[in-house]
Write an enzyme that holds these catalytic residues in place. Structure first.
Site, PDB file in Angstrom:
ATOM      1  N   GLY A   1       3.463  17.797  73.644  1.00  0.00           N
ATOM      2  CA  GLY A   1       2.423  16.866  74.070  1.00  0.00           C
ATOM      3  C   GLY A   1       2.122  16.885  75.557  1.00  0.00           C
ATOM      4  O   GLY A   1       1.501  15.961  76.074  1.00  0.00           O
TER       5      GLY A   1
ATOM      6  N   GLU B   1       9.146  20.992  72.863  1.00  0.00           N
ATOM      7  CA  GLU B   1       8.403  21.843  71.925  1.00  0.00           C
ATOM      8  C   GLU B   1       6.903  21.747  72.193  1.00  0.00           C
ATOM      9  O   GLU B   1       6.153  21.231  71.370  1.00  0.00           O
ATOM     10  CB  GLU B   1       8.750  21.484  70.466  1.00  0.00           C
ATOM     11  CG  GLU B   1       8.834  20.002  70.205  1.00  0.00           C
ATOM     12  CD  GLU B   1       9.316  19.641  68.801  1.00  0.00           C
ATOM     13  OE1 GLU B   1      10.005  20.458  68.166  1.00  0.00           O
ATOM     14  OE2 GLU B   1       9.009  18.524  68.357  1.00  0.00           O
TER      15      GLU B   1
ATOM     16  N   GLY C   1       2.996  22.962  72.559  1.00  0.00           N
ATOM     17  CA  GLY C   1       2.120  23.914  71.886  1.00  0.00           C
ATOM     18  C   GLY C   1       0.873  24.136  72.718  1.00  0.00           C
ATOM     19  O   GLY C   1       0.692  25.175  73.365  1.00  0.00           O
ATOM     20  N   ARG C   2       0.009  23.102  72.742  1.00  0.00           N
ATOM     21  CA  ARG C   2      -1.290  23.204  73.409  1.00  0.00           C
ATOM     22  C   ARG C   2      -1.174  23.702  74.851  1.00  0.00           C
ATOM     23  O   ARG C   2      -1.899  24.605  75.263  1.00  0.00           O
ATOM     24  CB  ARG C   2      -1.976  21.824  73.407  1.00  0.00           C
ATOM     25  CG  ARG C   2      -3.432  21.860  73.837  1.00  0.00           C
ATOM     26  CD  ARG C   2      -4.002  20.435  73.943  1.00  0.00           C
ATOM     27  NE  ARG C   2      -3.865  19.660  72.716  1.00  0.00           N
ATOM     28  CZ  ARG C   2      -4.781  19.617  71.740  1.00  0.00           C
ATOM     29  NH1 ARG C   2      -5.905  20.277  71.852  1.00  0.00           N
ATOM     30  NH2 ARG C   2      -4.556  18.879  70.662  1.00  0.00           N
TER      31      ARG C   2
ATOM     32  N   CYS D   1     -25.863  22.639  59.508  1.00  0.00           N
ATOM     33  CA  CYS D   1     -26.922  21.669  59.216  1.00  0.00           C
ATOM     34  C   CYS D   1     -26.358  20.257  59.317  1.00  0.00           C
ATOM     35  O   CYS D   1     -26.358  19.514  58.338  1.00  0.00           O
ATOM     36  CB  CYS D   1     -27.473  21.916  57.827  1.00  0.00           C
ATOM     37  SG  CYS D   1     -27.934  23.622  57.571  1.00  0.00           S
TER      38      CYS D   1
ATOM     39  N   TYR E   1      -5.313  25.038  68.847  1.00  0.00           N
ATOM     40  CA  TYR E   1      -6.003  24.094  67.954  1.00  0.00           C
ATOM     41  C   TYR E   1      -7.498  24.410  67.915  1.00  0.00           C
ATOM     42  O   TYR E   1      -8.326  23.534  68.157  1.00  0.00           O
ATOM     43  CB  TYR E   1      -5.763  22.644  68.407  1.00  0.00           C
ATOM     44  CG  TYR E   1      -4.306  22.254  68.486  1.00  0.00           C
ATOM     45  CD1 TYR E   1      -3.585  21.961  67.327  1.00  0.00           C
ATOM     46  CD2 TYR E   1      -3.643  22.195  69.708  1.00  0.00           C
ATOM     47  CE1 TYR E   1      -2.249  21.602  67.391  1.00  0.00           C
ATOM     48  CE2 TYR E   1      -2.306  21.844  69.772  1.00  0.00           C
ATOM     49  CZ  TYR E   1      -1.612  21.557  68.611  1.00  0.00           C
ATOM     50  OH  TYR E   1      -0.281  21.201  68.688  1.00  0.00           O
TER      51      TYR E   1
END
Ligand SMILES: *Cc1c(COP(=O)(O)O)cnc(C)c1O
Length: 387
Positions: free
Chosen positions: A228, A263, A265-266, A336, A365
């Site tokens: 995070g 841990e 990620g982003r 659309c 992500y």
């Protein structure tokens, strides 16, 4: 911002009709993750487990792996995928709603740690290990209340166990010697800066140490402090999370005999990926200028799910066609639905049909959270640049 490698490649893809494309700059990724690794090498600093769900592409995993201690997976699918890509990697397996099949797979594929989310999950793991004569190293996932205001995503709700629920694990552990409790896992929020992250880590450690003391735990004292780390999509691709200050301050929290782990990620992979496409149409409707781009948010869902304007660079190609000069432009895709928006009211000097638009911060992500089949447009191409 766009690296020169990626821009040159984008122009090649445009001439060979290979847009939209996800383009990853693996050299830039290597540079970033090795810099993170080197600041997290001070004594007491946490081990790094890369959260594969941010981007599990094999070339990305292969680039990240040498600079991290292991990989965190959040499903049986990710687990099988990572084990195949990285046969020797240390793996931690977390996530709510693990099935018996997934727990069994984790034991068979040699997961190092299982992050247990509930007493019921723990009891099922106790039965599965007992029946198969296996042991498992586990961490209990803690869900602490507390003020998470200002974070991008608070992981309250069903994740892990609150202090009351976690107590009911002790009975199961007492009768299941094949389950080795190794400490506490927590992932409480996404989008924290280094100061907030260190404060949250201190909170987890204080609670975790007291709880392990209270239950008379004598085994390993590992604390997984979660991921995070903040990524600021409005900061034009600048890395805003201060890894160096974070590393020093979090390392200072560790006590002798403890192993800390994170841990992320982003914050590892987001900066090294681009979604690159081309302008198909430019027009004005009810006073608003639009650039309609090939592809859409069914391929690159990040701006919709985060409700932000995705940062981008326009690569001009000076082709004839509709154009707009000095007006705010809304970048939309081919879907659309009025929700198919990458960025709204963006100031641009000019944008013309045939120009390329390279959305940056698309390395995490992005493709893997998108609903690709909606409207059945051709899939994007994928490039992994190494030099
Ligand atoms: C998603 C997730 C992470 C990674 O979060 P980032 O915001 O990508 O750093 C880490 N741990 C758990 C348990 C997660 O669910």
């Amino acid at each position: 911002m766009i690296t020169r490698r990626v821009e040159e490649h984008a122009l090649e893809l445009a001439t060979s009709a290979q847009l939209p494309a996800f383009v990853y700059d693996l050299a830039a990724l290597r540079e970033h993750v090795s810099a993170v690794r080197s600041v997290l090498s001070v004594p007491g600093a946490p081990e790094i487990f890369y959260a594969a769900k941010a981007n599990p592409d094999v070339p990305v995993l292969n680039t990240v792996a040498p600079y991290v201690d292991g990989i965190e997976v959040a499903s049986g699918g990710e687990l099988a995928h990572v084990r195949e890509a990285l046969p020797d990697a240390r793996i931690a397996f977390g996530g709510p709603g693990k099935t018996d099949e997934e727990l069994d797979l984790a034991l068979r594929l040699g997961v190092e740690r299982i992050h247990v989310e509930s007493p019921y999950e723990l009891s099922r793991l106790a039965r599965i290990t007992k029946d198969s004569g296996r042991e498992a190293e586990i961490m209990l996932r803690l869900n602490l209340a507390g003020d998470r205001s200002g974070v991008a995503l608070a992981m309250s709700g069903p994740f892990g166990m609150d202090p009351e629920l976690i107590d009911s694990c002790t009975e199961i552990l007492a009768t299941s010697p094949q389950l080795k409790l190794c400490g506490i896992h927590a992932h409480l929020a996404s989008g924290l800066n280094d100061t907030a992250m260190v404060a949250q880590s201190a909170e987890i450690l204080t609670w975790g140490r007291a709880w392990l003391d209270r239950i008379g735990h004598t085994g390993p004292r590992d604390f997984n402090l979660g991921g995070g780390m903040a990524v600021d999509y409005s900061a034009s691709d600048t890395i805003t999370f201060d890894w160096k200050r974070y590393a020093e301050n979090v390392a200072a929290l560790a006590q002798p005999g403890e192993t800390l782990r994170i841990e992320p990620g982003r914050a590892i992979t987001v900066y090294s990926g681009w979604y690159i496409t081309e302008v198909l149409d430019v027009k004005k409707a009810h006073g608003q200028w639009y650039a309609v781009l090939r592809g859409g948010t069914m391929q690159f869902r990040t701006p919709v799910t985060k409700q932000h304007n995705q940062p981008f660079t326009v690569i001009h190609r000076n082709q004839p066609g509709p154009t707009v000069t000095d007006e705010p432009v809304t970048m939309v895709g081919q879907l659309c639905t009025p929700k198919d928006v990458f960025a709204r009211d963006m100031p641009t000097d000019h944008i013309t049909v045939g120009d390329l638009v390279a959305f940056s911060m698309a390395g995490a992500y992005a493709w893997n959270i998108s609903h690709h089949d909606f409207l059945m447009h051709p899939k994007p191409t994928f490039s992994y640049l190494t030099a």
